[in-house]
Scaffold this motif. Structure first.
Motif, PDB file in Angstrom:
ATOM      1  N   ASN A 269       0.833  -1.199   0.000  1.00 19.26           N
ATOM      2  CA  ASN A 269       0.000   0.000   0.000  1.00 19.26           C
ATOM      3  C   ASN A 269       0.874   1.258   0.000  1.00 19.26           C
ATOM      4  OD1 ASN A 269      -2.818   1.276   0.591  1.00 19.26           O
ATOM      5  ND2 ASN A 269      -1.516   2.129   2.191  1.00 19.26           N
ATOM      6  N   GLU A 270       1.925   1.241   0.804  1.00 20.99           N
ATOM      7  CA  GLU A 270       2.847   2.379   0.872  1.00 20.99           C
ATOM      8  C   GLU A 270       3.531   2.608  -0.476  1.00 20.99           C
ATOM      9  OE1 GLU A 270       6.108   3.897   4.058  1.00 20.99           O
ATOM     10  OE2 GLU A 270       6.463   1.922   3.199  1.00 20.99           O
ATOM     11  N   ARG A 271       3.981   1.521  -1.104  1.00 19.77           N
ATOM     12  CA  ARG A 271       4.629   1.641  -2.417  1.00 19.77           C
ATOM     13  C   ARG A 271       3.666   2.199  -3.459  1.00 19.77           C
ATOM     14  NH1 ARG A 271       6.768  -3.424  -0.946  1.00 19.77           N
ATOM     15  NH2 ARG A 271       5.217  -4.493  -2.229  1.00 19.77           N
ATOM     16  N   ALA A 272       2.450   1.740  -3.426  1.00 14.67           N
ATOM     17  CA  ALA A 272       1.460   2.208  -4.400  1.00 14.67           C
ATOM     18  C   ALA A 272       1.210   3.700  -4.264  1.00 14.67           C
ATOM     19  CB  ALA A 272       0.153   1.430  -4.231  1.00 14.67           C
ATOM     20  N   LEU A 273       1.148   4.180  -3.022  1.00 15.85           N
ATOM     21  CA  LEU A 273       0.964   5.608  -2.802  1.00 15.85           C
ATOM     22  C   LEU A 273       2.173   6.399  -3.291  1.00 15.85           C
ATOM     23  CD1 LEU A 273      -0.640   5.528   0.757  1.00 15.85           C
ATOM     24  CD2 LEU A 273      -1.764   6.285  -1.346  1.00 15.85           C
ATOM     25  N   ALA A 274       3.367   5.891  -3.008  1.00 16.54           N
ATOM     26  CA  ALA A 274       4.593   6.579  -3.430  1.00 16.54           C
ATOM     27  C   ALA A 274       4.703   6.649  -4.948  1.00 16.54           C
ATOM     28  CB  ALA A 274       5.812   5.875  -2.848  1.00 16.54           C
ATOM     29  N   GLU A 275       4.188   5.633  -5.622  1.00 15.59           N
ATOM     30  CA  GLU A 275       4.268   5.575  -7.087  1.00 15.59           C
ATOM     31  C   GLU A 275       3.042   6.180  -7.761  1.00 15.59           C
ATOM     32  OE1 GLU A 275       4.809   1.421  -7.766  1.00 15.59           O
ATOM     33  OE2 GLU A 275       6.787   1.360  -6.793  1.00 15.59           O
ATOM     34  N   GLY A 276       2.103   6.689  -6.961  1.00 14.38           N
ATOM     35  CA  GLY A 276       0.923   7.343  -7.517  1.00 14.38           C
ATOM     36  C   GLY A 276      -0.039   6.401  -8.222  1.00 14.38           C
ATOM     37  N   LYS A 277      -0.077   5.151  -7.799  1.00 14.49           N
ATOM     38  CA  LYS A 277      -0.958   4.178  -8.442  1.00 14.49           C
ATOM     39  C   LYS A 277      -2.395   4.327  -7.956  1.00 14.49           C
ATOM     40  CE  LYS A 277       2.533   0.579  -9.236  1.00 14.49           C
ATOM     41  NZ  LYS A 277       2.923  -0.830  -8.944  1.00 14.49           N
ATOM     42  N   ASP A 278      -3.335   4.052  -8.841  1.00 14.28           N
ATOM     43  CA  ASP A 278      -4.751   4.073  -8.483  1.00 14.28           C
ATOM     44  C   ASP A 278      -5.209   2.740  -7.905  1.00 14.28           C
ATOM     45  OD1 ASP A 278      -5.083   6.693  -9.381  1.00 14.28           O
ATOM     46  OD2 ASP A 278      -5.489   6.041 -11.434  1.00 14.28           O
ATOM     47  N   GLU A 279      -4.413   1.692  -8.142  1.00 15.17           N
ATOM     48  CA  GLU A 279      -4.760   0.360  -7.662  1.00 15.17           C
ATOM     49  C   GLU A 279      -3.480  -0.459  -7.548  1.00 15.17           C
ATOM     50  OE1 GLU A 279      -8.540  -1.971  -8.909  1.00 15.17           O
ATOM     51  OE2 GLU A 279      -6.920  -2.886 -10.098  1.00 15.17           O
ATOM     52  N   PHE A 280      -3.452  -1.393  -6.630  1.00 12.08           N
ATOM     53  CA  PHE A 280      -2.268  -2.246  -6.502  1.00 12.08           C
ATOM     54  C   PHE A 280      -2.697  -3.669  -6.173  1.00 12.08           C
ATOM     55  CE2 PHE A 280      -3.071  -1.005  -2.136  1.00 12.08           C
ATOM     56  CZ  PHE A 280      -2.679  -2.099  -1.369  1.00 12.08           C
ATOM     57  N   SER A 281      -1.804  -4.609  -6.462  1.00  8.65           N
ATOM     58  CA  SER A 281      -2.019  -6.014  -6.137  1.00  8.65           C
ATOM     59  C   SER A 281      -0.819  -6.519  -5.354  1.00  8.65           C
ATOM     60  CB  SER A 281      -2.194  -6.853  -7.410  1.00  8.65           C
ATOM     61  OG  SER A 281      -3.361  -6.464  -8.115  1.00  8.65           O
TER      62      SER A 281
END
Length: 332
Positions: A269-281
């Motif tokens: 979740n932290e990585r997804a926020l840092a990378e500006g992703k709208d969704e992560f798996s």
């Protein structure tokens, strides 16, 4: 405001009842104020965010977010401490608190809004709380609105058709593990409530009030049920236990629930926020979990890292966290 603290919250908010339980344990004079139209003016005066609980201090300061509330009040009322003196158990208690707030909320929110019986129960109670003087016709219409709005929001905690079986299987595993752990002690860390009790209990209390999980707890987890009741008015019945006494039944919770489920999710979740992703798996065991990032959780992870960094000698703790799968990312 000199007559004490005021807690503006809701019975159906796990974070509100968590703070109320803490105030009761500390025997801190307070008033429990229902968050509805009658308290709106006071809420708007002191709140900086549209979230509950809001604690208004005797000097007229507003504090929000359950974990910072408890952290701040604990400095003012250090006795009887909710933090074990042993560094290992103290941090693991903080980790369980975070796990309860963030991963436990997935169980609670999913179960509350996944089935008709729970939706009807919850929407009706929320509608009555928010508008206690409504007519029956107004109440029914409001309950339908609440139900539709909340069911549409389950995505926020990652609940969807794919993750629903994962959430429910994970909770049922946790229920069994927790019942075993509580079979020989009244609270998670011994004979008095710890930081971790309050965070995890808030979610379990809410689920117990809902039909589906209430039946699961009442029908097969008597020690969890006793803990839920006990934490409504918690009290010190003795001392905290050492990690060596807790480990046989607490380590499986850390490994199977925190290490295999929550921890890989929180770092992803932290990585997804840092990378500006709208969704992560992210792979959780042999399953893949997919959801939109949760922005607030990155902040609470930062607070947990600060607590870890404050521990002077981490050698024993690091061995335990590494074995449980919870060490990676704490030094970031």
């Amino acid at each position: 405001m000199a007559d004490g603290y005021r807690i503006i919250g809701a019975e159906m908010s796990p974070y509100s009842v968590k703070v109320r339980s803490y105030f009761r344990y500390k025997d801190i004079p307070h008033q429990w104020i229902l968050r509805n139209a009658a308290s709106q003016a006071e809420f708007e005066k002191y709140a900086k965010m549209p979230i509950i609980p809001l604690v208004v201090t005797p000097d007229g300061t507003g504090i929000q977010d359950s974990t910072p509330i408890i952290d701040q009040i604990e400095k003012l009322y250090p006795e009887t401490s909710i933090h074990p003196a042993e560094p290992v158990t103290q941090f693991i208690s903080a980790l369980i608190e975070e796990f309860g707030d963030e991963w436990g909320n997935k169980w609670m929110f999913h179960y509350r809004w996944a089935r008709d019986v729970d939706q009807i129960s919850s929407a009706g109670r929320i509608a009555r709380m928010r508008a206690p003087k409504a007519s029956e016709q107004e109440h029914d219409a409001f309950a339908l609105q609440v139900r539709a709005r909340m069911v549409d929001r389950v995505w926020f905690v990652g609940s969807n058709a794919v993750t629903a079986p994962q959430i429910e299987a994970g909770f049922q595993e946790m229920l069994g593990l927790l019942d075993t752990h509580l079979a020989t002690r009244p609270y998670l860390f011994g004979a008095r409530p710890a930081y971790g009790d309050f965070g995890l209990w808030g979610q379990f209390y809410e689920m117990w009030t809902d039909p589906t999980v209430g039946a699961l707890i009442g029908g097969g987890a008597p020690h969890v049920l006793g803990w839920i009741h006990r934490m409504l008015w918690p009290r010190a019945e003795g001392e905290f236990e050492a990690w060596t006494a807790l480990a046989p039944t607490l380590m499986p919770i850390l490994t199977k629930q925190v290490g295999r489920q929550f921890w890989p999710w929180t770092l992803a979740n932290e990585r997804a926020l840092a990378e500006g992703k709208d969704e992560f798996s992210v792979a959780l065991g042999d399953k893949v979990w997919t959801q939109k990032p949760q922005k607030y959780h990155a902040r609470s992870l930062g607070m947990l890292r600060a607590k870890y960094a404050a521990i002077a000698d981490k050698r024993d703790l690091d061995m335990i966290l590494a074995a449980a799968g919870c060490l990676a990312g704490l030094r970031a």
